[in-house]
Design a protein around this motif. Sequence first.
Motif, mmCIF file in Angstrom:
data_model
loop_
_atom_site.group_PDB
_atom_site.id
_atom_site.type_symbol
_atom_site.label_atom_id
_atom_site.label_comp_id
_atom_site.label_asym_id
_atom_site.label_seq_id
_atom_site.Cartn_x
_atom_site.Cartn_y
_atom_site.Cartn_z
ATOM 1 N N LEU A 1 5.009 -4.444 12.587
ATOM 2 C CA LEU A 1 5.191 -3.259 11.904
ATOM 3 C C LEU A 1 4.020 -2.717 11.063
ATOM 4 C CD1 LEU A 1 9.027 -3.004 10.906
ATOM 5 C CD2 LEU A 1 7.859 -1.888 13.138
ATOM 6 N N LEU A 2 3.381 -4.022 10.534
ATOM 7 C CA LEU A 2 2.133 -3.843 9.670
ATOM 8 C C LEU A 2 0.717 -4.033 10.175
ATOM 9 C CD1 LEU A 2 3.880 -5.760 6.690
ATOM 10 C CD2 LEU A 2 3.766 -3.398 6.901
ATOM 11 N N LEU B 1 9.294 -0.951 5.226
ATOM 12 C CA LEU B 1 7.989 -1.227 5.791
ATOM 13 C C LEU B 1 7.399 -0.046 6.586
ATOM 14 C CD1 LEU B 1 8.433 -4.064 4.982
ATOM 15 C CD2 LEU B 1 7.875 -5.016 7.446
ATOM 16 N N ILE B 2 8.168 0.662 7.187
ATOM 17 C CA ILE B 2 7.649 1.818 8.031
ATOM 18 C C ILE B 2 7.129 2.870 7.033
ATOM 19 C CG2 ILE B 2 8.577 3.726 9.537
ATOM 20 C CD1 ILE B 2 10.571 1.689 10.714
ATOM 21 N N ALA B 3 8.178 3.223 6.102
ATOM 22 C CA ALA B 3 7.364 4.132 4.974
ATOM 23 C C ALA B 3 6.110 3.664 4.324
ATOM 24 C CB ALA B 3 8.577 4.056 3.788
ATOM 25 N N LEU B 4 5.834 2.179 4.191
ATOM 26 C CA LEU B 4 4.571 2.070 3.712
ATOM 27 C C LEU B 4 3.470 2.159 4.676
ATOM 28 C CD1 LEU B 4 5.530 -1.646 1.911
ATOM 29 C CD2 LEU B 4 4.447 0.488 0.913
ATOM 30 N N ARG B 5 3.848 1.910 6.046
ATOM 31 C CA ARG B 5 2.957 2.190 7.120
ATOM 32 C C ARG B 5 2.495 3.555 7.062
ATOM 33 N NH1 ARG B 5 1.817 -0.332 12.182
ATOM 34 N NH2 ARG B 5 0.680 1.012 13.546
ATOM 35 N N ARG B 6 3.373 4.425 6.797
ATOM 36 C CA ARG B 6 3.016 5.924 7.076
ATOM 37 C C ARG B 6 2.284 6.165 5.661
ATOM 38 N NH1 ARG B 6 7.505 9.151 10.292
ATOM 39 N NH2 ARG B 6 6.754 10.861 9.035
ATOM 40 N N ALA B 7 2.707 5.707 5.073
ATOM 41 C CA ALA B 7 1.943 6.232 3.204
ATOM 42 C C ALA B 7 0.422 5.624 3.223
ATOM 43 C CB ALA B 7 2.765 5.846 2.129
ATOM 44 N N SER B 8 0.377 4.707 4.167
ATOM 45 C CA SER B 8 -1.165 3.969 4.106
ATOM 46 C C SER B 8 -2.141 4.357 5.195
ATOM 47 C CB SER B 8 -0.800 2.511 3.872
ATOM 48 O OG SER B 8 -1.934 1.821 4.015
#
Length: 527
Positions: free
Chosen positions: A371-372, A446-453
């Motif tokens: 995911l990352l 983790l998905i939210a971190l991916r979307r925000a970065s």
Amino acid sequence: MQKQLLLTLALAAAATAQAQIDTRPVPPQPRASALPANWQHGVFMEVFVRGYQDSNGDGIGDLKGLTRRLDYLKKLGVSGLWLMPITASSDHDHGYATTDFRAIEPQYGTLADFDELIREAHKRGIAIVMDYVINHASWQFPPFQEAVADRNSPWRSWFVWNTAPGPGWDIWGKYPWYDAATKPWDWPGELKDLPAPKPGAPDVFFGTFGPQMPDFNMRNPAVVQYHEDSLRFWLNRGLDGYRLDAVPHLIENNAKDWNDQPESRVLTKRFQDLIKSYPGRYVVCEATAEPIAYGKPELCGGAFAFNQNYEIIKAAKGEVAAVQKVADYYRSMSPTMATFLHNHDIFTGQRVWDQLHGDEARYRLAAASYLLLPGTPFVYYGEEIGHAGIDGKGDDPLRSPMSWTAAGGFTTNPQPFRPLALNRSAHNAESQQRDAGSLFNFYRELIALRRASPALTLGRYESDRVDGAVWSFQRVQGKERALVAINYGDTPATIELTAHARALYPKGAISATLQPLSVRIYSLQAP
């Protein structure tokens, strides 16, 4: 005598009418995508519509049921959905034996339901990509039925026939040529035990995946045109792209050269170009033999990272050699690859819950391992809640109804099309959303971190390092830099942090100590 003649004429007329599928040309109507930029690099979910949500109580999932669950999917944070085949089929289960390439499987609903799903998904910023089975049809596909009934039928040239295919053919342990006169689609045993056609039999046809699914003759321009028009049919309704099934098998040259032929690659690129002539669309291919080649823009432009999934699971179990293999793969991987832990086919592995024997700490490591990272991650429905497999043959254990509540929540029917997961009492969407420490909320974060970065969404994979069971790497996009560290081992480890390091996950104080079986994510961007 006259009655017999009338009956013969009636049967002939019925056979002709049966083959009248919609082959009309479909002019292109390309419209710009209304989805957010770079949505193709977000996280997708693969959905088996039959197993997702039943809306009418018949025990079978459908499009209206999926539409009802879009808010859940938005909460999880996915950017797109890949729908396993939703076109009309003869198997009424996995859907890969297509009977009409321009119609919805009746058990799933109607074209109006499909249009509503597209509209509602787009309102939530979610794309819809669907499976398109381009290599073959069902034996019940009307043109094939007509081709079997009449050797002079114009539909005959739509399929592959050979009165003397010869020896040496072996596709996954079976002889892929079948005599239609013997009705091989009714064979009850293993295909490897099906008697080979007799030499000179006039109705021998080719089926890569068995007699129930005869291959199209992709050397026939009319067949290629039919598929191109059918692809446009769905794109014109607002579809956001396709997963093209089994593209390395479009053309077979002989018993030795049957897989991934140059002609198949040419056709695959042609279909990719058509789909991407619609702005903002996405294409991903199933190509098990050479996935990296098919993932490149000059071929399909996207492909599933087969074999990498096995190594990720091994790494999550703590196998040190696999950790290095996972890191090495990402070093050379095209950012157009589609990563996953397993999918609807049993050859990719059991459900993650079953492969890791319910070890949620290692489950989280497996999730973080794709995911990352670069590419487009595909979550298999239920993976985000720890959905377990069921008993059954073949692929059935992977395709059970989604667990929405402790009681099931999939249907009001006391007999769903397949048994429910046995671990649904705790691993269901309702309870998982309430528990801050659940798998669902781990995936969601983790998905939210991916979307925000931008770094985690689009960034390069750099500065990777493997030290035993510890893997660390950076994702870099412009001035933004993120560090990810994963400890697959049972002992603490120390990692190097810069003065500007800021904890993104878990939030809190910076520590250079990486606890056993843990994931850490830091922003390294200077203020």
